[in-house]
Design an enzyme around this catalytic site. Structure first.
Site, PDB file in Angstrom:
ATOM      1  N   ASP A 139       0.849  -1.184   0.000  1.00 29.37           N
ATOM      2  CA  ASP A 139       0.000   0.000   0.000  1.00 29.37           C
ATOM      3  C   ASP A 139       0.891   1.243   0.000  1.00 29.37           C
ATOM      4  OD1 ASP A 139      -2.768   1.337   0.682  1.00 29.37           O
ATOM      5  OD2 ASP A 139      -1.306   2.193   2.065  1.00 29.37           O
ATOM      6  N   ASP A 160       2.591   9.940  -6.705  1.00 32.28           N
ATOM      7  CA  ASP A 160       1.989  10.158  -8.022  1.00 32.28           C
ATOM      8  C   ASP A 160       0.852   9.155  -8.240  1.00 32.28           C
ATOM      9  OD1 ASP A 160       1.477  10.777 -10.645  1.00 32.28           O
ATOM     10  OD2 ASP A 160       3.372  10.019 -11.436  1.00 32.28           O
TER      11      ASP A 160
END
Length: 276
Positions: A139, A160
């Protein structure tokens, strides 16, 4: 907004993001101390501009191809980094942020990449084989918080995301707040699309409440007025940008604006501190 990167590789947002990323890392490398570069949403690492997904949008024509056609020498470093993964003079492949970052590495620097999507993570491992980069499949926000502060005194975190999840901005805000408490002098770069102005203004108000002192906002608006409901451009939040980077930023931003302006528009790149 769904922003799976294979559909958008080499677009105007990539040109701005990667040009500034090169300038930022090189500014930090003016000091000899080691850097740790961390990319939380690394993607595939390399994209085929002739592939079905990139061809479906055709966004590279208004991005990397326009940058290659522009004579401004301030874009030479960006063009050289793209050319490094291409044999032909016109780019057929586009490097993702991991490729740009690995080209910037000095012997003393470290690169940590993360991609949660299983297929993209497998592709990334293949693309980055032999570079020495560490590739994780976790994650993104858990990894971001776990990796700071890095073992080196200085570093950069690049965030991003594809903005596929409705809570993406909330998770960025919460993780940035926690990461800043752990690593107040760290440099963080957060990319975001510009589409819904009201949503974006609310997010900036939430980020302003974090009270982070050196919080730069760079926004590239493609059109001369906002176009409701469509992609209008993209921006970067940069926490703790180095002084030498700030000194070189104005002419680079002007060069990017001029190179990427759509036909019939001048475009605009706005650069300001979040607290101002």
């Amino acid at each position: 907004m769904n922003y799976r990167h294979s559909f958008h590789a080499g677009n105007s947002a990539d040109v701005v993001k990667h040009s500034l990323l090169i300038s930022l890392v090189r500014a930090l490398q003016q000091k000899p101390g080691a850097l740790t570069l961390i990319d939380t949403h690394a993607g595939c690492g390399l994209y085929d501009l002739g592939g079905d997904e990139a061809q479906r949008t055709g966004e590279a024509r208004q991005g990397v191809l326009q940058a290659f056609a522009d004579p401004n020498p301030l874009l030479d470093d960006y063009r050289a980094a793209v050319q490094a993964v291409n044999a032909a003079s016109e780019p057929l492949l586009y490097p993702g942020s991991p490729q740009f970052l690995t080209q910037l590495l000095r012997q003393q620097d470290f690169l940590i990449l993360n991609e949660k999507h299983p297929e993209d993570a497998d592709t990334l491992r293949g693309v980055m084989r032999g570079t020495g980069a560490a590739v994780h499949q976790r994650d993104a926000y858990e990894l971001w918080l776990a990796m700071v502060p890095p073992r080196t005194a200085r570093g950069v975190v690049v965030v991003d995301p594809p903005y596929e999840q409705t809570d993406e901005r909330a998770r960025i805000t919460a993780t940035l707040s926690a990461a800043h408490r752990k690593w107040a002098h760290g440099v963080t770069v957060i990319w975001y699309p510009l589409k819904d102005s009201a949503t974006h203004q609310r997010w900036k108000a939430q980020l302003r409440k974090l009270g982070i002192p050196k919080f730069l906002v760079v926004e590239h608006w493609l059109y001369d007025s906002e176009q409701p409901g469509i992609y209008n451009g993209a921006g970067l939040f940069i926490v703790n940008p180095p002084y030498t980077f700030m000194q070189t930023l104005p002419p680079l931003l002007e060069g990017l604006r001029a190179a990427l302006a759509p036909e019939g528009h001048k475009g605009e790149i706005v650069c300001d501190w979040l607290g101002d």
